[in-house]
Structure formats: structure tokens, C-alpha cells
Design a protein around this motif. Structure first.
Motif, PDB file in Angstrom:
ATOM      1  N   ASP A  67       0.815  -1.216   0.000  1.00 14.39           N
ATOM      2  CA  ASP A  67       0.000   0.000   0.000  1.00 14.39           C
ATOM      3  C   ASP A  67       0.849   1.267   0.000  1.00 14.39           C
ATOM      4  O   ASP A  67       0.347   2.355  -0.274  1.00 14.39           O
ATOM      5  N   TYR A  68       2.135   1.091   0.322  1.00 15.11           N
ATOM      6  CA  TYR A  68       3.059   2.236   0.296  1.00 15.11           C
ATOM      7  C   TYR A  68       2.960   2.953  -1.058  1.00 15.11           C
ATOM      8  O   TYR A  68       2.968   4.171  -1.137  1.00 15.11           O
ATOM      9  N   ASP A  69       2.841   2.143  -2.142  1.00 16.43           N
ATOM     10  CA  ASP A  69       2.813   2.725  -3.491  1.00 16.43           C
ATOM     11  C   ASP A  69       1.492   3.422  -3.818  1.00 16.43           C
ATOM     12  O   ASP A  69       1.403   4.134  -4.812  1.00 16.43           O
ATOM     13  N   LYS A  70       0.488   3.190  -2.999  1.00 15.31           N
ATOM     14  CA  LYS A  70      -0.828   3.783  -3.300  1.00 15.31           C
ATOM     15  C   LYS A  70      -0.939   5.228  -2.818  1.00 15.31           C
ATOM     16  O   LYS A  70      -1.921   5.893  -3.103  1.00 15.31           O
ATOM     17  N   LEU A  71       0.052   5.656  -2.049  1.00 15.50           N
ATOM     18  CA  LEU A  71      -0.030   7.019  -1.509  1.00 15.50           C
ATOM     19  C   LEU A  71       0.989   7.924  -2.181  1.00 15.50           C
ATOM     20  O   LEU A  71       2.140   7.530  -2.390  1.00 15.50           O
ATOM     21  N   GLU A  72       0.544   9.132  -2.518  1.00 18.86           N
ATOM     22  CA  GLU A  72       1.448  10.090  -3.161  1.00 18.86           C
ATOM     23  C   GLU A  72       1.477  11.388  -2.379  1.00 18.86           C
ATOM     24  O   GLU A  72       0.509  11.721  -1.682  1.00 18.86           O
ATOM     25  N   LEU A  84       1.018  14.919  -1.175  1.00 17.79           N
ATOM     26  CA  LEU A  84      -0.114  15.858  -1.217  1.00 17.79           C
ATOM     27  C   LEU A  84      -1.483  15.190  -1.365  1.00 17.79           C
ATOM     28  O   LEU A  84      -2.495  15.878  -1.523  1.00 17.79           O
ATOM     29  N   ASP A  85      -1.537  13.871  -1.297  1.00 19.80           N
ATOM     30  CA  ASP A  85      -2.848  13.206  -1.260  1.00 19.80           C
ATOM     31  C   ASP A  85      -3.622  13.697  -0.033  1.00 19.80           C
ATOM     32  O   ASP A  85      -3.042  13.884   1.042  1.00 19.80           O
ATOM     33  N   ASP A  86      -4.923  13.870  -0.214  1.00 20.64           N
ATOM     34  CA  ASP A  86      -5.787  14.168   0.933  1.00 20.64           C
ATOM     35  C   ASP A  86      -6.184  12.847   1.565  1.00 20.64           C
ATOM     36  O   ASP A  86      -6.659  11.947   0.865  1.00 20.64           O
ATOM     37  N   VAL A  87      -5.984  12.747   2.851  1.00 19.81           N
ATOM     38  CA  VAL A  87      -6.250  11.464   3.515  1.00 19.81           C
ATOM     39  C   VAL A  87      -7.180  11.669   4.708  1.00 19.81           C
ATOM     40  O   VAL A  87      -7.251  12.767   5.278  1.00 19.81           O
ATOM     41  N   TYR A  88      -7.853  10.580   5.081  1.00 25.74           N
ATOM     42  CA  TYR A  88      -8.894  10.705   6.099  1.00 25.74           C
ATOM     43  C   TYR A  88      -8.945   9.428   6.936  1.00 25.74           C
ATOM     44  O   TYR A  88      -8.954   8.322   6.402  1.00 25.74           O
ATOM     45  N   ILE A  89      -8.962   9.584   8.251  1.00 22.17           N
ATOM     46  CA  ILE A  89      -9.216   8.422   9.121  1.00 22.17           C
ATOM     47  C   ILE A  89     -10.406   8.775  10.010  1.00 22.17           C
ATOM     48  O   ILE A  89     -10.328   9.680  10.851  1.00 22.17           O
ATOM     49  N   GLU A  90     -11.477   8.060   9.772  1.00 19.44           N
ATOM     50  CA  GLU A  90     -12.677   8.336  10.554  1.00 19.44           C
ATOM     51  C   GLU A  90     -12.496   7.801  11.975  1.00 19.44           C
ATOM     52  O   GLU A  90     -11.894   6.755  12.181  1.00 19.44           O
ATOM     53  N   ASN A  91     -13.043   8.533  12.923  1.00 17.60           N
ATOM     54  CA  ASN A  91     -13.006   8.087  14.329  1.00 17.60           C
ATOM     55  C   ASN A  91     -11.597   7.868  14.849  1.00 17.60           C
ATOM     56  O   ASN A  91     -11.350   6.950  15.628  1.00 17.60           O
ATOM     57  N   PHE A  92     -10.684   8.685  14.397  1.00 22.30           N
ATOM     58  CA  PHE A  92      -9.261   8.502  14.720  1.00 22.30           C
ATOM     59  C   PHE A  92      -9.063   8.391  16.233  1.00 22.30           C
ATOM     60  O   PHE A  92      -8.489   7.422  16.733  1.00 22.30           O
ATOM     61  N   ARG A  93      -9.598   9.376  16.964  1.00 19.64           N
ATOM     62  CA  ARG A  93      -9.342   9.397  18.409  1.00 19.64           C
ATOM     63  C   ARG A  93      -9.932   8.160  19.088  1.00 19.64           C
ATOM     64  O   ARG A  93      -9.267   7.505  19.887  1.00 19.64           O
ATOM     65  N   GLU A  94     -11.143   7.830  18.727  1.00 22.33           N
ATOM     66  CA  GLU A  94     -11.812   6.706  19.384  1.00 22.33           C
ATOM     67  C   GLU A  94     -11.101   5.385  19.057  1.00 22.33           C
ATOM     68  O   GLU A  94     -10.941   4.517  19.909  1.00 22.33           O
ATOM     69  N   THR A 123      -9.711   2.236  21.258  1.00 18.02           N
ATOM     70  CA  THR A 123     -10.411   0.947  21.317  1.00 18.02           C
ATOM     71  C   THR A 123      -9.850  -0.141  20.399  1.00 18.02           C
ATOM     72  O   THR A 123     -10.248  -1.292  20.512  1.00 18.02           O
ATOM     73  N   SER A 124      -8.981   0.234  19.477  1.00 20.41           N
ATOM     74  CA  SER A 124      -8.621  -0.771  18.479  1.00 20.41           C
ATOM     75  C   SER A 124      -7.133  -0.681  18.146  1.00 20.41           C
ATOM     76  O   SER A 124      -6.475   0.305  18.461  1.00 20.41           O
ATOM     77  N   ASP A 125      -6.608  -1.693  17.516  1.00 22.71           N
ATOM     78  CA  ASP A 125      -5.254  -1.521  16.979  1.00 22.71           C
ATOM     79  C   ASP A 125      -5.280  -1.573  15.450  1.00 22.71           C
ATOM     80  O   ASP A 125      -4.264  -1.751  14.800  1.00 22.71           O
ATOM     81  N   ARG A 126      -6.470  -1.416  14.897  1.00 21.49           N
ATOM     82  CA  ARG A 126      -6.630  -1.385  13.438  1.00 21.49           C
ATOM     83  C   ARG A 126      -7.349  -0.100  13.042  1.00 21.49           C
ATOM     84  O   ARG A 126      -8.375   0.244  13.638  1.00 21.49           O
ATOM     85  N   LEU A 127      -6.829   0.599  12.046  1.00 25.68           N
ATOM     86  CA  LEU A 127      -7.479   1.804  11.553  1.00 25.68           C
ATOM     87  C   LEU A 127      -7.497   1.718  10.035  1.00 25.68           C
ATOM     88  O   LEU A 127      -6.692   0.991   9.440  1.00 25.68           O
ATOM     89  N   VAL A 128      -8.378   2.489   9.411  1.00 25.58           N
ATOM     90  CA  VAL A 128      -8.395   2.491   7.944  1.00 25.58           C
ATOM     91  C   VAL A 128      -8.212   3.921   7.455  1.00 25.58           C
ATOM     92  O   VAL A 128      -8.932   4.832   7.880  1.00 25.58           O
ATOM     93  N   LEU A 129      -7.229   4.091   6.586  1.00 28.05           N
ATOM     94  CA  LEU A 129      -6.994   5.407   6.013  1.00 28.05           C
ATOM     95  C   LEU A 129      -7.636   5.445   4.625  1.00 28.05           C
ATOM     96  O   LEU A 129      -7.427   4.531   3.814  1.00 28.05           O
ATOM     97  N   VAL A 130      -8.411   6.477   4.379  1.00 30.77           N
ATOM     98  CA  VAL A 130      -9.019   6.614   3.054  1.00 30.77           C
ATOM     99  C   VAL A 130      -8.208   7.648   2.284  1.00 30.77           C
ATOM    100  O   VAL A 130      -7.961   8.757   2.775  1.00 30.77           O
ATOM    101  N   ASN A 131      -7.779   7.252   1.090  1.00 32.28           N
ATOM    102  CA  ASN A 131      -7.091   8.201   0.223  1.00 32.28           C
ATOM    103  C   ASN A 131      -8.162   8.857  -0.646  1.00 32.28           C
ATOM    104  O   ASN A 131      -8.758   8.208  -1.513  1.00 32.28           O
ATOM    105  N   LYS A 132      -8.401  10.142  -0.406  1.00 31.64           N
ATOM    106  CA  LYS A 132      -9.535  10.784  -1.080  1.00 31.64           C
ATOM    107  C   LYS A 132      -9.317  10.897  -2.592  1.00 31.64           C
ATOM    108  O   LYS A 132     -10.263  11.081  -3.344  1.00 31.64           O
ATOM    109  N   ARG A 133      -8.057  10.799  -3.017  1.00 30.63           N
ATOM    110  CA  ARG A 133      -7.784  10.929  -4.454  1.00 30.63           C
ATOM    111  C   ARG A 133      -8.510   9.850  -5.258  1.00 30.63           C
ATOM    112  O   ARG A 133      -9.096  10.098  -6.292  1.00 30.63           O
ATOM    113  N   ASP A 134      -8.458   8.606  -4.752  1.00 35.06           N
ATOM    114  CA  ASP A 134      -9.095   7.529  -5.515  1.00 35.06           C
ATOM    115  C   ASP A 134     -10.020   6.684  -4.635  1.00 35.06           C
ATOM    116  O   ASP A 134     -10.438   5.605  -5.032  1.00 35.06           O
TER     117      ASP A 134
END
Ligand code: MIC
Ligand code: SF4
Length: 645
Positions: A580-585, A587-597, A601-612
Motif C-alpha cells: 500500500d506504500y505505493d498507493k499514496l502520493e 499531497l494526497d488528501d487522507v482521512y481516518i474516521e473516528n481517529f481518536r476513538e 479501542t482498536s489496533d486497526r485503523l483504515v486510512l481513506v485516500n480521497k484521491r481515488d
């Protein structure tokens, strides 16, 4: 089942956790050390915690890195450290007394005890069977206040040393061989324990060269047993009373074993720009060189210096080579003067520098453009010498001298008459440059003197509810803290001034980074494997924090840097799938929902790359304590919230 050396020391110092490899454990810390380039931050943080007097058995502050004093900054920092230590019960090793690890080994280290230091080469103390661990300044401040130091319970690699070193082959060649075998991240999560039949020939200074450079493996520490040679060294230092024997049990179990046959070991060199890029000196034989630097905490003992002096005696440094020599301590330097070896060094045309880190951290002696520099140091990271296009090779003192005289890379085993040099049976002992702290009764009256270069430390913040930001930097594998926060003459004087330091952050990789980070108001960084290897400088976390960095995503992290990121509230996340390293460039806009929570509560998070709209799974594998620290916005807030101030 028996215990290894490190397990024995840990067992005696365990305050929390289970001794299961990989689990977080808390350790009681007997001794701490700081040096000046990390010390101001450590003491500012110690002051912020409000503890009046250190609670360790011994804490020492050394001045050895920032000694050039081309402006008021370093002198002001020295004065701050001198006064703050006097007030709070810490010994102060004055500039001129030598490099922290060398002096600590000579005068203070004790087998079986624990030491943390705000310098990654603190494992040097493993040369006398002490568990020395490099840490961020904040962790050292906490330990000075009596708090535990947390690491993951290490696995143990046994290094079986067979045979005997041949003439002109040094301890440096042993650790270079280990680096060739394991690589710069091969030690992550491990302590290296040395043993085998060769130990009876390996003296404490040689052992300390090996444990020192174990830092370059990413290892938590390295230790030798404490045996009769340790006793002899402590006796020679007038400290036989500190001797305790310490060996692994015969039935100790190791996670990995490697074997090195010293009979067949040959002189080695770490080629540019990594300490594990190993070739034999023979392969490099004949390459024209421009500079040779001898010294640093790896190779500046009396044994090393006597070897160097004996090889230089009656010779002249090649006209095309500039040779610098920095003895490791005042003890070494004064003894060289006393026995006349200094005469041989000076007469050869070597340029003798003060006993300090000097060229090792780019404080002077930068090579010429494109120059080839042979150094007995431990790091040859890009640009660390101060000259970005220089080619720096790490070698033993024997290879360094042979080459300095010849003007070309020279395998010392091709020379005749190896010097017969021994560790002195008595060292000259004069601790007149170690200042004792004030008595508790007088401490209140001591004014701590601060110069204008000391600026407030940026404060970590509680993580955003949702992380909605940009990727402001993408870098590759093995990024060092020298890339993140360079040092050297132009930058090191600002170690107490984070706003000024920020102008240099990551400029080795990308000169536009500081401005971009400021213009965009921060963001996240993407790195490859072993992100943050090298030094313990917490500035490599503090300065990105100042520039608004909220998280770093990498394939993997180096131990000390990861701890520093957490200490300042920057989330260190790893890619679940390295591709997945190659999927990020950039200045990509990125988003992690519920980051703080999710941190809670978890050791897994999902980053959304808004570009694609791709979804990138991330891991945040932290202990409950580390999660609390992140959620509090760093260790200082966490400590305050928990009423531990
Ligand atoms: C180094 O060798 O890189 C240093 C300079 O000693 C660092 C500490 C620092 O950056 O001040 C280290 O090794 O931790
Ligand atoms: Fe000093 Fe170099 Fe040792 Fe770091 S590695 S403590 S800069 S001598």
C-alpha cells in the motif's frame, strides 16, 4: 530453564509486566546519563515535572557534543545544564572531560545495574556487563524523577566469538562483521549477548567498541559478561569495589545464535551511506582518500589511542590526507601526554582535537567536496559529516592509520611489526572535571541560568476526532534521525530552539519540506522500513510536532524513535500491507474516521485516500499505557493527568 545475562538484569529491575518477549515491561533505572545536545530538553522536561531532586542512584550530565561555541548558544546551554544539574542532584561532567559513554564506562558504570541515557550509544556500558539503553530525553527525565522506563521485553541473540583476533584486526572489525550478518534493522527487538572462547582475549575497551556499535543494529542493547577482565578494568580504574561477576546460566536459552571465528576475521569497512554496507578493506585497497578521523565513542579508548600512536610513531601523515584524532576522555588524553604517545601523534602531523564528539556529529572536519573520509566512528549516514557528497567509510583505528599514512585505502594486515599494546593496569584517576551537585539544603538558593536560545518546548495535543489531512512527505526505507533532524555546526547550536530547528527538518531529503509543512498547517508523513533509525534525538519527533505532523505511517519503525513519537503525541502507525506504500502520493488528501476513538479501542485503523477513495488498512500496535499517552497528547500531559508531578 536458566537465564541469559540480560534476563537476569531485567528480573532484578522489573517493576511491571511479564518477561515474555515482545510484552511491554517497566524497569527500575539505577543510573541515567545525558549529553548536552539532548540534555537541555531532558532537563527542561525534568523541571516541568516539578521533581526537586533526582531519585536515581546516580545521574550524570555530560557536555561533549555541542562544544564548538561559534556563538553564544552552546555556551548558554552549557551554563543552563551546569546550574540545573547542581540544583537537582545531578553530577556535571564539564566540557573537556570527554565523551559521555567513554567517561561513564571509565568512572561510573557498574555491572548488573541499569542505565538509560539520552543518547543511542548508551549500550556502550554493556562492555562491563551493565544494561545500558538509549532513550529520548523525556524518558530520561521521567527516570530521573523515579519513574520506570518502558521497553518491550527483548529477545536475545547469542554471539559466539571463537578463536583470537589476528594482528591488525580490531574489535571494530567484529562489530562490522555482526552488522554484515544482521543488517541495520536485524537487532530490532533484541539484545545481543556476547560469549565464547574469544572472551578471554577481549578487554573491556574492545568489548565497549562492540556494544557501542550494537546501536547500529537497532538493538535495544548489547552486553558482555562481567568476568575477570571486567574486574581488572574496574581495578585499574580504582573501582574494584563495583565489580560483581555476571554470566548467563549454562542452560540459558537464546532466540538466535550467530558465530564469528576471529581467527579468520579480516579488516572490514562500512561503505557509504550505511553501517551495514560492508566490504573487506582488501576490496577497497588502493582507493585514494582525503581525510581520516579517529575518535568517537566507538574507538577513542586508551587502548585505541596507544595503538594509533604506536602505528604513527616516526611516520608522517600522507600530504593529501588530513588526519584528526580526538581522544575519548581527559583520562585518555592526559595519559597519552604522560607516557609520551601524544608526542608521536602530534609529530606525525595528526591534528589533535579536544576530547569530544567533534567530527562524528559534523562539528567540524567536514570532508572536501566529493571527498573520501575514513572514520573510526559508528555512523556514516548521508550528510552527517557536513558534506553531502562526501563518501564516508567506517573502519578500525588500525585501518585508519595505515590508510592515513599511505594516502590510499590500506589493509593494515599487509604491514609489518604490529604494535604490542595493552590496556594499562592502572589508569590515571582525577575526577576534577566532575562537579558534584549542591546539598539538598543549598539547592533552593541555586539560580538556574537560561539563555535566550532556550525556547519553550512545543506541547502535544489530544488527537483529532477524525483525522482529515494531507500527506506532506513521502520517504523511503531506513530514514535516519539525521535525515529528519540534521545536526552539524549550523544546526546543533539550536537544539534548545525548536522554531529555529524546524527550518532544517528533513531538508536532506526535501529542501521544501519545512515551508510546505508550515503552509499546509501540517499533515502526515509516509516512510518505509526502519523509519527513524539512528540517534535518540527527540528533536526528530518534537520538530515535526511543531510543524503540525499528527501521525507517521511507515512499513516499520526503529525503537527509540517510535517511543519518542509516542512521547510527543504523534501516532506511529504501520501499513498492514507493505504494497500500500505505493498507493499514496505526496499531497494526497487522507482521512481516518473516528481517529481518536480508534486509538482508544482498536489496533486497526483504515486510512481513506480521497484521491481515488482507496482504503488502506493500518496498524497501531501499542500497549494500553502507550495508547493513554497518545490520547493525552504526549507523556508530559499524561504524567500530569496522572498526578505524578
Ligand atoms: C548521534 O550519534 O547521532 C548523537 C548525536 O550522539 C545522538 C544524540 C543526539 O542527536 O543528540 C544519539 O546517538 O542519540
Ligand atoms: Fe558523540 Fe558520535 Fe558517540 Fe554520538 S556517536 S555520542 S556524536 S561520539
Amino acid at each position: 530453564m536458566g537465564f541469559t545475562i540480560v534476563q537476569k538484569i531485567i528480573k532484578n529491575h522489573l517493576v511491571s509486566g511479564q518477561m515474555t518477549a515482545g510484552e511491554e515491561i517497566g524497569l527500575r533505572i539505577d543510573q541515567t546519563l545525558t549529553q548536552d545536545a539532548t540534555g537541555t530538553m531532558a532537563y527542561l522536561q525534568f523541571e516541568a515535572m516539578g521533581t526537586k531532586r533526582v531519585k536515581t542512584e546516580l545521574s550524570v550530565a555530560y557536555i561533549d557534543h555541542n562544544t564548538l561555541q561559534a556563538g553564544f548558544e552552546n555556551a548558554d546551554d552549557h551554563r543552563y545544564i551546569q546550574t540545573v544539574t547542581k540544583k537537582h542532584g545531578i553530577r556535571f561532567s564539564r566540557p573537556g572531560n570527554g565523551i559521555c559513554h567513554q567517561v561513564h564506562l571509565e568512572r561510573f558504570g557498574v555491572p548488573g545495574k541499569t542505565l538509560i541515557g539520552s543518547d543511542s550509544h548508551t549500550p556502550t556500558a554493556g562492555g562491563i556487563g551493565m544494561l545500558g539503553i538509549g532513550a529520548g530525553g523525556l524518558d530520561v527525565a521521567v527516570a530521573m524523577g523515579g519513574g520506570a522506563y518502558y521497553i518491550n521485553m527483548p529477545k536475545v541473540i547469542y554471539v559466539n566469538l571463537k578463536g583470537k583476533l589476528g594482528a591488525f584486526v580490531g574489535a571494530k572489525d567484529i562489530i562490522l562483521k555482526v552488522l554484515e550478518i544482521l543488517g541495520v534493522k536485524g537487532g530490532v527487538g533484541y539484545v545481543l549477548e556476547y560469549g565464547g572462547e574469544a572472551l578471554k582475549y577481549l578487554t573491556v575497551p574492545q568489548r565497549a567498541t562492540i556494544t557501542n556499535m550494537g546501536a547500529e543494529l537497532g538493538a535495544t542493547s548489547s552486553v558482555f559478561p562481567s568476568d575477570e577482565l571486567t574486574r581488572a578494568f574496574l581495578h585499574a580504574q580504582g573501582r574494584e569495589g563495583d565489580y560483581v561477576p555476571l554470566t548467563a546460566d549454562a542452560d540459558a536459552v537464546y532466540d538466535k545464535v550467530i558465530e564469528i571465528d576471529l581467527d579468520t576475521l579480516v579488516p572490514l569497512a562500512a561503505c557509504p551511506h550505511s553501517p551495514d554496507n560492508i566490504k573487506t578493506v582488501r576490496e577497497l585497497q588502493g582507493m585514494k582518500i582525503n581525510q581520516v578521523c579517529i575518535g568517537s565513542c566507538t574507538n577513542s579508548s586508551m587502548l585505541d589511542m596507544l595503538t594509533v600512536a604506536a602505528m604513527l610513531k616516526g611516520k608522517t601523515v600522507h600530504p593529501d590526507v588530513s588526519l584528526s584524532i580526538s581522544p575519548g576522555s581527559k583520562q585518555v588524553y592526559s595519559m597519552l601526554a604522560e607516557c609520551g604517545a601524544l608526542y608521536d601523534i602530534i609529530n606525525s602531523g595528526a591534528r589533535v582535537l579536544e576530547c569530544a564528539c567533534g567530527p562524528c556529529i559534523g562539528m567540524g572536519f567536514s570532508p572536501n567536496s566529493g571527498g573520501v573520509s575514513l572514520r573510526t566512528f559508528n555512523r556514516n549516514f548521508l550528510a552527517r559529516s557536513g558534506t553531502k557528497d562526501a563518501e564516508v567509510y567506517l573502519v578500525s583505528p588500525e585501518t585508519a592509520v595505515a590508510s592515513a599514512i599511505a594516502g590510499v585505502f590500506t589493509d593494515p594486515t599487509t604491514l609489518k611489526n604490529p604494535p604490542k599494546v595493552e590496556v594499562p593496569s592502572v589508569f590515571s584517576i582525577n575526577d576534577n572535571l566532575i562537579e558534584m551537585p549542591a546539598d539538598e539544603a543549598e539547592a533552593d538558593g541555586i539560580e538556574v541560568l537560561r539563555g535566550p536560545n532556550i525556547k519553550p518546548i512545543p506541547k502535544g495535543a489530544v488527537p483529532d476526532v477524525n483525522l482529515d489531512t494531507k500527506l506532506i512527505l513521502k520517504v523511503g526505507d531506513n530514514i535516519t534521525t539525521d535525515h529528519i533532524m540534521p545536526a552539524g555546526t549550523k544546526v546543533l547550536p539550536y537544539r534548545s530552539n525548536v522554531p529555529k530547528l524546524s527550518e532544517f527538518c528533513f531538508t536532506v531529503c526535501d529542501p521544501d519540506f519545512p515551508n510546505r509543512a508550515k503552509e499546509l498547517g501540517g499533515g502526515i508523513i509516509l516512510g518505509g522500513n526502519n523509519y527513524g533509525q539512528g540517534s535518540s534525538r527527540e528533536h526528530a519527533a518534537l520538530v515535526p510536532l511543531y510543524l503540525g505532523v499528527k501521525a507517521v505511517i511507515a512499513k516499520s519503525f526503529a525503537r527509540i524513535h517510535m517511543a519518542n513519537l509516542i512521547n510527543f503525541g504523534i501516532a506511529p502507525m504501520t501499513l498492514e500491507n507493505e504494497e500500500d506504500y505505493d498507493k499514496l502520493e505526496l499531497l494526497d488528501d487522507v482521512y481516518i474516521e473516528n481517529f481518536r476513538e480508534l486509538i482508544r479501542t482498536s489496533d486497526r485503523l483504515v486510512l481513506v485516500n480521497k484521491r481515488d477513495n482507496s482504503r488502506i488498512p493500518l496498524k497501531l500496535s501499542l500497549s494500553a499505557r502507550q495508547k493513554e499517552i497518545l490520547l493525552a497528547g504526549g507523556t508530559l500531559n499524561y504524567t500530569k493527568n496522572n498526578g505524578n508531578v
